[in-house]
Scaffold this active site. Structure first.
Site, mmCIF file in Angstrom:
data_model
loop_
_atom_site.group_PDB
_atom_site.id
_atom_site.type_symbol
_atom_site.label_atom_id
_atom_site.label_comp_id
_atom_site.label_asym_id
_atom_site.label_seq_id
_atom_site.Cartn_x
_atom_site.Cartn_y
_atom_site.Cartn_z
ATOM 1 N N ASP A 101 -8.256 4.046 -7.752
ATOM 2 C CA ASP A 101 -7.551 2.996 -7.027
ATOM 3 C C ASP A 101 -6.894 3.565 -5.775
ATOM 4 O OD1 ASP A 101 -8.211 1.131 -8.901
ATOM 5 O OD2 ASP A 101 -6.261 1.099 -9.896
ATOM 6 N N LYS B 209 -7.879 -1.831 -4.739
ATOM 7 C CA LYS B 209 -7.500 -3.162 -4.260
ATOM 8 C C LYS B 209 -6.053 -3.051 -3.798
ATOM 9 C CE LYS B 209 -10.090 -4.997 -8.172
ATOM 10 N NZ LYS B 209 -10.223 -3.654 -8.759
ATOM 11 N N MET C 288 4.589 -5.778 -7.563
ATOM 12 C CA MET C 288 3.903 -6.508 -6.487
ATOM 13 C C MET C 288 4.671 -7.756 -6.062
ATOM 14 S SD MET C 288 0.020 -6.080 -7.986
ATOM 15 C CE MET C 288 0.505 -6.373 -9.688
#
Length: 480
Positions: free
Chosen positions: A249, A271, A384
């Site tokens: 990642d 991502k 997030m």
């Protein structure tokens, strides 16, 4: 090579340890573990040694050393703090052609006791020939991290079936290939998963087949932790150093990725909010393709694979296609970032529970009601959430959270560029805009977040209470 490496079988053989203190106890314990019949000799014995004597675990000579103690002995260890006595013991042993070791005195020793890594029946011994025993200990620590604990069961299994292996693979090259398969293939993987019966059956099936063993691929879903290389687990490090392919990642730090095997193929499948995006289906196809080519694949994920990491989806996909898969947990961001910001996620005076949330994904926090969002004695750790701070703050206040509830944003947690923005639920959105907070960042909401003002120990702290005062840079301490 000044010393001749030798592993001695002392089972049932008489050995002598001269000394009655803690060092003598340590030496006697190691000799007992090797199956030797240990006799200790000294005027006085420390409590544990005295208990061993009473219980019959060791024999004893009480009093000052006498040469007669050496009669019938195969080895002797001088473990006193009296240098002349140690020299006398070594001299008497030499006259009788008995190997002697004098603790911390290489010149008087005829054999040295190495630093040992024990994965029985695998034993790795490290010696500096007495030049720097402390460095031998440090080298042993490195080997402890690298050598998998499942190596012992693997070697024991190979030992148990050695005759069958030799009969089945009479050619040396074929036998070497088989042992390579044992190490690289499903047998070792099953032992790491604590499935010894299945591992043995796979080995036996391989010995029954007529052709050469097929090298099967595998995938490990590995948590890279929050980014600090010192927080990577031992198992994660071992698998990285064995991997043929690493699918990583974007949140995996360069320092962690650098720990992978030098010739491993490293592929970015990350991502990130607002950035480049690799479809999850593409990652699935890559894992499957490399595994079917017989490669060892590490799917390296920031934090923990099973905490907002889609590891569950990946495992289900791999299992549905018959690919061997194991999971290595990582330290998730909520735990690591809070710790590096000096924030205890639970505290008996302020928070009795933790809720881990993500501000992205299906429904995000929309399904959570008053019981979770409005509980003042529960810490919320929100992943997030930077782009939704205004919405989150308004929603929490609407669910009866006090607007003065302490909050902290931890940006780039555990990394050298870490920043902690401390404020309240009411002021945090404006603070984040003022200081241009960017992802990756973790939001901590609850009374415990106030501890960042007092106990933050790593990186930069920005505190709204210190308006007009430049942010202070705290001392950074390396975490081993």
């Amino acid at each position: 090579m000044r010393l001749y490496p030798l592993f001695a079988d002392l089972s049932g053989l008489p050995v002598l340890v001269v000394g009655g203190g803690s060092v003598a106890k340590r030496k006697a314990a190691a000799l007992r573990d090797a199956g030797a019949e240990v006799t200790i000799g000294a005027p006085r014995f420390e409590p544990d040694l005295a208990a061993w004597i009473r219980e019959g675990h060791v024999r004893a000579f009480h009093g000052e050393f006498e040469p007669a103690w050496l009669e019938g002995m195969w080895l002797v260890v001088a473990a006193t703090d009296d240098h002349p006595l140690n020299a006398r013991v070594a001299g008497c042993a030499k006259e009788r052609r008995i190997f002697a070791n004098v603790v911390d005195d290489a010149a008087l020793s005829r054999f040295h006791v190495p630093a040992v890594v024990d994965r029985s029946p695998l034993v790795v011994a490290v010696s500096t020939a007495g030049a720097a025993p402390a460095l031998a200990r440090r080298i042993r620590e490195v080997l402890e991290r690298v050598l998998d604990h499942a190596l012992g069961p693997l070697l024991a299994l190979a030992q148990r079936h050695r005759r069958r292996i030799v009969r089945r693979h009479g050619d040396t090259a074929a036998r070497r290939d088989f042992y390579d398969w044992l190490y690289d293939g499903p047998v070792f993987s099953l032992l790491r998963q604590a499935k010894p019966a299945q591992a043995e059956q796979v080995l036996l099936d391989a010995l029954e087949c007529n052709g050469s063993v097929h090298k099967e691929g595998s995938v490990a879903l590995v948590g890279a932790g929050p980014g600090h290389p010192g927080l990577l687990t031992l198992q994660a490090l071992r698998l990285l150093q064995q991997a043929d392919v690493v699918l990583y990642d974007q949140l995996v730090s360069h320092e962690v990725l650098a720990m992978a095997r030098r010739d491993a193929e490293c592929i970015d499948v990350g991502k990130r909010c607002g950035g480049r995006h690799v479809a999850q289906e593409h990652t699935h196809r890559l894992m499957l393709a490399h595994a079917r080519e017989g490669r060892r694949v590490v799917r390296l994920k920031g934090g923990d694979p099973f905490v907002f990491g889609r590891g569950g989806e990946e495992m289900a996909f791999l299992r549905s296609h018959g690919v061997a898969c194991e999971v290595v947990p990582g330290i998730t961001a909520a735990v690591a970032c809070a710790a590096f910001a000096g924030i205890p996620l639970t505290h008996r005076d302020h928070a009795q529970s933790i809720c881990l949330l993500t501000a992205h994904g299906k429904d995000a926090t929309d399904t959570l009601g008053d019981q979770v969002l409005g509980n003042p004695r529960q810490t919320l750790a929100i992943y997030m959430g930077v782009e939704k701070l205004d919405e989150l703050a308004a929603r929490l206040i609407a669910h009866a959270r006090d607007a003065e509830t302490p909050c902290a944003i931890i940006e780039n947690g555990t990394l050298p560029q870490q920043r902690v923005i401390a404020g309240t639920l009411a002021t945090l959105p404006a603070l984040a805009r003022r200081h241009a907070v960017k992802t990756p960042a973790l939001l901590v909401i609850g009374e415990v977040a106030a501890f960042a003002r007092e106990h933050a120990w790593f990186g930069e702290l920005v505190d709204e209470a210190a308006t007009g005062v430049p942010p202070r840079r705290l001392v950074q301490r390396e975490v081993a």
